[in-house]
Design a protein around this motif. Structure first.
Motif, PDB file in Angstrom:
ATOM      1  N   VAL A 184      73.667  54.921  35.567  1.00 31.84           N
ATOM      2  CA  VAL A 184      73.332  56.279  35.124  1.00 31.84           C
ATOM      3  C   VAL A 184      74.571  57.164  35.143  1.00 31.84           C
ATOM      4  O   VAL A 184      74.825  57.929  34.199  1.00 31.84           O
ATOM      5  CB  VAL A 184      72.220  56.865  36.013  1.00 31.84           C
ATOM      6  N   GLY A 185      75.377  57.066  36.206  1.00 27.81           N
ATOM      7  CA  GLY A 185      76.573  57.887  36.280  1.00 27.81           C
ATOM      8  C   GLY A 185      77.546  57.623  35.144  1.00 27.81           C
ATOM      9  O   GLY A 185      78.082  58.559  34.536  1.00 27.81           O
ATOM     10  N   ALA A 186      77.781  56.349  34.835  1.00 27.78           N
ATOM     11  CA  ALA A 186      78.714  56.007  33.760  1.00 27.78           C
ATOM     12  C   ALA A 186      78.181  56.434  32.399  1.00 27.78           C
ATOM     13  O   ALA A 186      78.930  56.969  31.563  1.00 27.78           O
ATOM     14  CB  ALA A 186      78.992  54.507  33.774  1.00 27.78           C
ATOM     15  N   TYR A 190      79.520  59.168  29.470  1.00 25.43           N
ATOM     16  CA  TYR A 190      79.856  58.651  28.142  1.00 25.43           C
ATOM     17  C   TYR A 190      79.061  59.352  27.043  1.00 25.43           C
ATOM     18  O   TYR A 190      79.627  59.890  26.087  1.00 25.43           O
ATOM     19  CB  TYR A 190      79.623  57.148  28.094  1.00 25.43           C
ATOM     20  N   TYR A 191      77.729  59.381  27.194  1.00 24.35           N
ATOM     21  CA  TYR A 191      76.912  59.932  26.116  1.00 24.35           C
ATOM     22  C   TYR A 191      77.015  61.446  26.027  1.00 24.35           C
ATOM     23  O   TYR A 191      76.766  62.021  24.970  1.00 24.35           O
ATOM     24  CB  TYR A 191      75.455  59.507  26.304  1.00 24.35           C
ATOM     25  N   SER A 192      77.389  62.115  27.112  1.00 22.19           N
ATOM     26  CA  SER A 192      77.629  63.556  27.014  1.00 22.19           C
ATOM     27  C   SER A 192      78.836  63.838  26.139  1.00 22.19           C
ATOM     28  O   SER A 192      78.882  64.829  25.402  1.00 22.19           O
ATOM     29  CB  SER A 192      77.837  64.146  28.407  1.00 22.19           C
ATOM     30  N   GLU A 193      79.830  62.941  26.157  1.00 23.42           N
ATOM     31  CA  GLU A 193      80.997  63.121  25.305  1.00 23.42           C
ATOM     32  C   GLU A 193      80.727  62.682  23.873  1.00 23.42           C
ATOM     33  O   GLU A 193      81.350  63.169  22.936  1.00 23.42           O
ATOM     34  CB  GLU A 193      82.172  62.345  25.894  1.00 23.42           C
ATOM     35  N   VAL A 194      79.780  61.726  23.717  1.00 23.88           N
ATOM     36  CA  VAL A 194      79.393  61.349  22.357  1.00 23.88           C
ATOM     37  C   VAL A 194      78.688  62.509  21.668  1.00 23.88           C
ATOM     38  O   VAL A 194      78.897  62.794  20.488  1.00 23.88           O
ATOM     39  CB  VAL A 194      78.491  60.099  22.396  1.00 23.88           C
ATOM     40  N   GLY A 208      83.570  58.204  34.402  1.00 22.84           N
ATOM     41  CA  GLY A 208      82.294  57.526  34.599  1.00 22.84           C
ATOM     42  C   GLY A 208      82.484  56.068  34.936  1.00 22.84           C
ATOM     43  O   GLY A 208      81.758  55.518  35.776  1.00 22.84           O
ATOM     44  N   VAL A 209      83.449  55.425  34.313  1.00 21.43           N
ATOM     45  CA  VAL A 209      83.706  54.012  34.575  1.00 21.43           C
ATOM     46  C   VAL A 209      84.219  53.812  35.997  1.00 21.43           C
ATOM     47  O   VAL A 209      83.803  52.885  36.703  1.00 21.43           O
ATOM     48  CB  VAL A 209      84.712  53.453  33.544  1.00 21.43           C
ATOM     49  N   ILE A 210      85.117  54.685  36.442  1.00 23.10           N
ATOM     50  CA  ILE A 210      85.653  54.576  37.798  1.00 23.10           C
ATOM     51  C   ILE A 210      84.537  54.751  38.823  1.00 23.10           C
ATOM     52  O   ILE A 210      84.473  54.037  39.831  1.00 23.10           O
ATOM     53  CB  ILE A 210      86.780  55.607  38.010  1.00 23.10           C
ATOM     54  N   PHE A 211      83.632  55.703  38.577  1.00 26.54           N
ATOM     55  CA  PHE A 211      82.487  55.886  39.478  1.00 26.54           C
ATOM     56  C   PHE A 211      81.636  54.621  39.530  1.00 26.54           C
ATOM     57  O   PHE A 211      81.212  54.177  40.603  1.00 26.54           O
ATOM     58  CB  PHE A 211      81.650  57.079  39.004  1.00 26.54           C
TER      59      PHE A 211
END
Length: 361
Positions: A184-186, A190-194, A208-211
């Motif tokens: 969910v965090g990743a 991602y989708y907020s930037e999409v 998000g990926v690092i989290f």
């Protein structure tokens, strides 16, 4: 194309994530025979390539080079999502859904995206163009939008698989919660930037990926996801025919296995916090002052069935040798008692017969 690289100050979290990913990939490959370990290792490798593209895209200055590394990142996004879906399918249902045919079908969209990215995308199926402002914003083509929906479908499969695991195995509760938190965090980042096209869809994605990487590192090294010894121990406890209960020092139930649930006709969640003396009258605090030597026989009735048990107690100590709880085993002696009674009857009958023969002589 001329490439002049300079390391920005905000690149070090991504480099740290690469180091963690390499360690996770090596750890997973070393446990390749454990269900889910091999797909997880490949997913870690895909993210390594992905974040490498992010690092190089942030480090380069000229536009053609940044476009190249931006496309390089896009090639590894969908394979990463697909590999994580394969990891869950293999971990939850070993050998059932992750067949060779299904793996090829799952990765076919990724092959299509990589193929058009490799030939230069003359039909603009992946990207219709790029907007150049503070960041490079890709304009998604029809194939790219379809693959975005496909990735959402894989995410739905992941969620349903995790819900199934949590419903059918209470011991995986924290495993499921950590994976859900990571996914969910990743995906929120991602989708907020999409949805927000004013910024690059890949510029802040590493956050998000690092989290997600940190959550999976906790899962691998703290919960030992691919360690066969804790897995074997949990399986043995869950499948053992004898009832096993973990009590605190006050005789309250902390956990019990399915066999104990069946013996006591009580669910583990409902039993937590209940005193053992309330369920079994033979368990008395005065009789268990030294649990290392306690062995109590008692009987229980379930409907018309009458069964006999032996209760064995042992101390649970921590690394300092201090008692922190008690382990209670419920051993069913019903069949053993029946066999012993039959043997006694046979011996009695044999003795009577021998006595009659002696008197006859």
């Amino acid at each position: 194309m001329s490439q002049v690289y300079s390391i920005p100050t905000d690149i070090w979290p991504s480099i740290a994530a690469l180091v963690i990913l390499i360690a996770m990939a090596i750890y997973s490959f070393r446990h390749y025979w454990i269900p889910g370990a091999l797909p997880f290792a490949f997913a870690s490798i895909f993210i390594i390539f992905w974040i490498t593209g992010v690092i190089l895209e942030k480090s380069v200055q000229d536009i053609p080079s940044r476009l190249f590394w931006l496309k390089f990142q896009g090639v590894w996004q969908l394979p990463t999502v697909t590999a994580f879906t394969c990891f869950l399918l293999d971990y939850i249902w070993p050998g059932r859904w992750l067949t060779r045919r299904n793996v090829i079908l799952l990765f076919t969209p990724s092959f299509l995206f990589a193929f058009f990215a490799l030939i230069g995308d003359p039909f603009h199926l992946n990207w219709q163009g790029f907007m150049f402002n503070e960041h490079i914003t890709p304009l998604r083509g029809p194939l790219n939008r379809f693959l975005l929906v496909y990735a959402l479908g894989l995410s739905l499969i992941d969620m349903l698989s995790l819900i199934y695991l949590m419903m059918h195995s209470s011991q995986h509760f924290w495993v499921v919660m950590i994976i859900l938190t990571a996914h969910v965090g990743a995906r929120v980042v991602y989708y907020s930037e999409v949805v927000n096209p004013t910024q690059s869809g890949l510029q802040h994605l590493p956050l998000g990926v690092i989290f997600s990487i940190l959550m999976y590192a906790i899962l691998l090294y703290r919960f030992q996801l691919f360690n066969p010894i804790p897995l074997a121990q949990r399986t043995m406890i869950e499948q053992m025919p004898s009832g096993m209960l973990v009590l605190d020092l006050h005789g309250k139930i902390i956990h019990m296995n399915p066999s104990a649930e069946q013996i006591l006709a009580l669910d583990d969640r409902r039993a937590k916090g209940m005193r053992m003396a309330e369920l079994i009258s033979a368990y008395q605090p005065d009789c268990v002052k030294d649990p290392g030597e306690v062995e109590i026989e008692f009987s229980m009735s379930s409907g018309q069935e009458h069964r006999q048990y032996i209760m064995k107690l042992s101390s649970l100590t921590d690394w300092r040798g201090m008692e922190v709880g008690r382990l209670l085993m419920l051993l069913d002696q019903t069949e053993r008692r029946k066999v012993q009674a039959q043997l006694l009857d046979q011996q009695r009958s044999l003795a009577i017969q021998q006595e009659r023969e002696r008197l006859a002589r």
